[in-house]
Design an enzyme around this catalytic site. Structure first.
Site, PDB file in Angstrom:
ATOM      1  N   TYR A 137     -37.301 -62.974  31.176  1.00  0.00           N
ATOM      2  CA  TYR A 137     -37.500 -64.224  31.907  1.00  0.00           C
ATOM      3  C   TYR A 137     -37.614 -63.902  33.392  1.00  0.00           C
ATOM      4  O   TYR A 137     -36.737 -63.254  33.965  1.00  0.00           O
ATOM      5  CB  TYR A 137     -36.326 -65.177  31.667  1.00  0.00           C
ATOM      6  CG  TYR A 137     -36.415 -66.456  32.465  1.00  0.00           C
ATOM      7  CD1 TYR A 137     -37.418 -67.380  32.226  1.00  0.00           C
ATOM      8  CD2 TYR A 137     -35.485 -66.723  33.463  1.00  0.00           C
ATOM      9  CE1 TYR A 137     -37.506 -68.552  32.959  1.00  0.00           C
ATOM     10  CE2 TYR A 137     -35.555 -67.891  34.195  1.00  0.00           C
ATOM     11  CZ  TYR A 137     -36.559 -68.806  33.940  1.00  0.00           C
ATOM     12  OH  TYR A 137     -36.642 -69.965  34.674  1.00  0.00           O
ATOM     13  N   ASP A 149     -37.741 -56.507  38.032  1.00  0.00           N
ATOM     14  CA  ASP A 149     -37.080 -57.785  38.252  1.00  0.00           C
ATOM     15  C   ASP A 149     -35.572 -57.585  38.148  1.00  0.00           C
ATOM     16  O   ASP A 149     -35.003 -57.536  37.054  1.00  0.00           O
ATOM     17  CB  ASP A 149     -37.561 -58.817  37.226  1.00  0.00           C
ATOM     18  CG  ASP A 149     -36.974 -60.200  37.472  1.00  0.00           C
ATOM     19  OD1 ASP A 149     -36.043 -60.318  38.297  1.00  0.00           O
ATOM     20  OD2 ASP A 149     -37.433 -61.160  36.840  1.00  0.00           O
ATOM     21  N   LYS A 165     -29.595 -64.229  42.865  1.00  0.00           N
ATOM     22  CA  LYS A 165     -28.211 -64.329  42.423  1.00  0.00           C
ATOM     23  C   LYS A 165     -27.234 -63.662  43.396  1.00  0.00           C
ATOM     24  O   LYS A 165     -26.885 -64.240  44.409  1.00  0.00           O
ATOM     25  CB  LYS A 165     -28.079 -63.797  40.994  1.00  0.00           C
ATOM     26  CG  LYS A 165     -28.927 -64.587  39.986  1.00  0.00           C
ATOM     27  CD  LYS A 165     -28.679 -64.182  38.565  1.00  0.00           C
ATOM     28  CE  LYS A 165     -29.592 -64.913  37.593  1.00  0.00           C
ATOM     29  NZ  LYS A 165     -29.364 -66.349  37.494  1.00  0.00           N
TER      30      LYS A 165
END
Length: 433
Positions: free
Chosen positions: A149, A244, A272
């Site tokens: 994702y 990623d 994050k």
């Protein structure tokens, strides 16, 4: 939770109100508990490794805001930095030294990043990195992997076609076939499929984007053969490798998964932890690639709140703390303790299981063999996971509300917390049968 359960009456009322105001009552789908049934809890506050819902129930937190809270909630260094930043102003729309400080910390920590651009989210980071890869190479197509994702970017919100190396098809209304047509979706850990994709489409492939350790189909670790293919095939064919690390950055090591696995990507996306719990993303890489970004180069990317002073203050405080007082040895020990405890608990209950872990990311799969790709993850007993989730919640342990999400351990957790979690898991797994 059952809507009639008096332990969660205020959360039930809050969710009923929220559904009249927001689609599904939430601002991100995972929060709606759709994968485990029932209704979500509404959180009132957090401290260290603990969460409290608005009914006053306390939980050991293994979500950590889906990864950012590696130091635990309300770490005093981060809170102090935020308090000082608020007094100076919340947004200026002009450069600040805090932006350069955070950029410097990223460059110092992540070996492959020479220059960086701050954005507001992981989705913005991946979207911008893909545009930059296309602008830098002059090529249209992107390779991604099923089960990875990368945010809700149209060109990456796609599913595999009928064969491993086919072009993708949209998996959300609103994503056009034209947008999806330039994305090739392969199976994770399938080195041969990646080789085939380059054989068929090599001159058109701008980049390969991947999660170095997956956390959105549960924790899935790359095989050595897959890592070798990722390292060599893009470079040999003039494409870029985009790592990623929105989830894994600064979590699996100070330099992220790429440090731990010995990777040297061309571009890296972050989110994050880089914002210390506030909305921040970043993308960066080699200087000559980043030089293509406006205003130095022609590839457009902008954002009014990019490098927001509150977010950079929290991010700087978090990264400085991770660098000066590294928690990684403690996190490794706690996570290994939890891994072993979950394996023992599942064995004692006679449950089909595999526990997969990398650093402080862990997943208990209700599956009878290792999970290496999305197709294998999809074979898990998700109904049993849903029952297990609620049994754990009833015992005061707050897990990710999906079989396909990693749980995160923070530096605030203790051995006693891990042991209490394992004791709860022994009962919960048995009760979930």
């Amino acid at each position: 939770m059952p809507s009639s359960d008096p332990r969660y009456s205020q959360s039930h009322a809050a969710f009923a109100r929220a559904k009249t105001l927001m689609p599904g009552g939430v601002n991100s789908p995972a929060r709606a508990f759709g994968a485990v049934g029932g209704e979500p809890l509404f959180i009132d506050r957090a401290e260290g490794q603990w969460l409290w819902d608005i009914d006053g129930n306390r939980y050991l937190d293994y979500i950590g805001s889906w990864g950012p809270m590696i130091l635990g909630h309300g770490h005093p260094v981060v809170v102090e930095a935020l308090a000082a930043a608020v007094l100076r102003g919340t947004s200026f729309g002009a450069p600040t030294e805090g932006e350069s400080e955070l950029a410097q910390l990223i460059v110092d920590c992540v070996p492959s990043v020479e220059r960086v651009r701050l954005v507001n989210s992981g989705t913005e980071a991946t979207m911008s990195a893909i545009r930059l890869a296309r602008g830098y190479t002059g090529r249209p197509r992107i390779v991604k992997f099923a089960g990875n994702y990368h945010g809700h970017v149209d060109s990456l919100l796609v599913a595999a076609g009928s064969a491993a190396a086919t072009l993708a098809v949209p998996n959300s209304p609103g994503v056009t076939p034209g947008t999806a047509a330039d994305t090739i979706v392969l199976h994770y850990n399938d080195a041969e499929a990646l080789e085939e994709a380059f054989a068929n489409h090599g001159p058109e492939i701008a980049a390969v984007i991947f999660e170095p350790v997956c956390g959105n189909m549960g924790v899935v670790v790359p095989t050595p053969a897959f890592l070798e293919a990722l390292t060599n095939l893009p470079r040999e064919n003039g494409a870029l490798l985009v790592c990623d690390e929105v989830m894994t950055g600064f979590r699996l090591a100070l330099g992220g998964a790429q440090e731990r696995l010995g990777l040297e990507p061309d571009l890296t996306t972050l989110g994050k932890i880089v914002g210390g719990g506030l909305p921040v993303g970043a993308y960066g890489g080699r200087s000559e690639i980043m030089a293509k970004v406006l205003p130095e180069g022609p590839v457009f990317q902008a954002g009014t709140l990019s490098g927001n002073p509150l977010a950079t203050a929290a991010g700087c405080a978090t990264l400085r703390t991770l660098r000066e007082n590294p928690p990684y040895e403690k996190l490794e020990k706690l996570s290994a303790r939890l891994e072993k405890g979950l394996v023992d608990a599942a064995k004692s209950a006679g449950a089909p299981h595999v526990v997969q872990r990398m650093g402080s990311m862990v997943t208990l799969f209700f599956h009878d063999s290792p999970v290496r790709s999305w197709s294998e993850a999809a074979e898990c007993d998700t109904a049993r996971f849903g029952r297990y989730f609620w049994e754990m919640l009833d015992r005061g342990v707050y897990l990710p509300c999906s079989q396909y999400e990693a749980l995160f351990i923070s530096a605030a957790h203790t051995e006693a917390d891990i042991d209490a979690t394992v004791a709860a898991a022994k009962e919960a797994i048995a009760a979930s049968a």
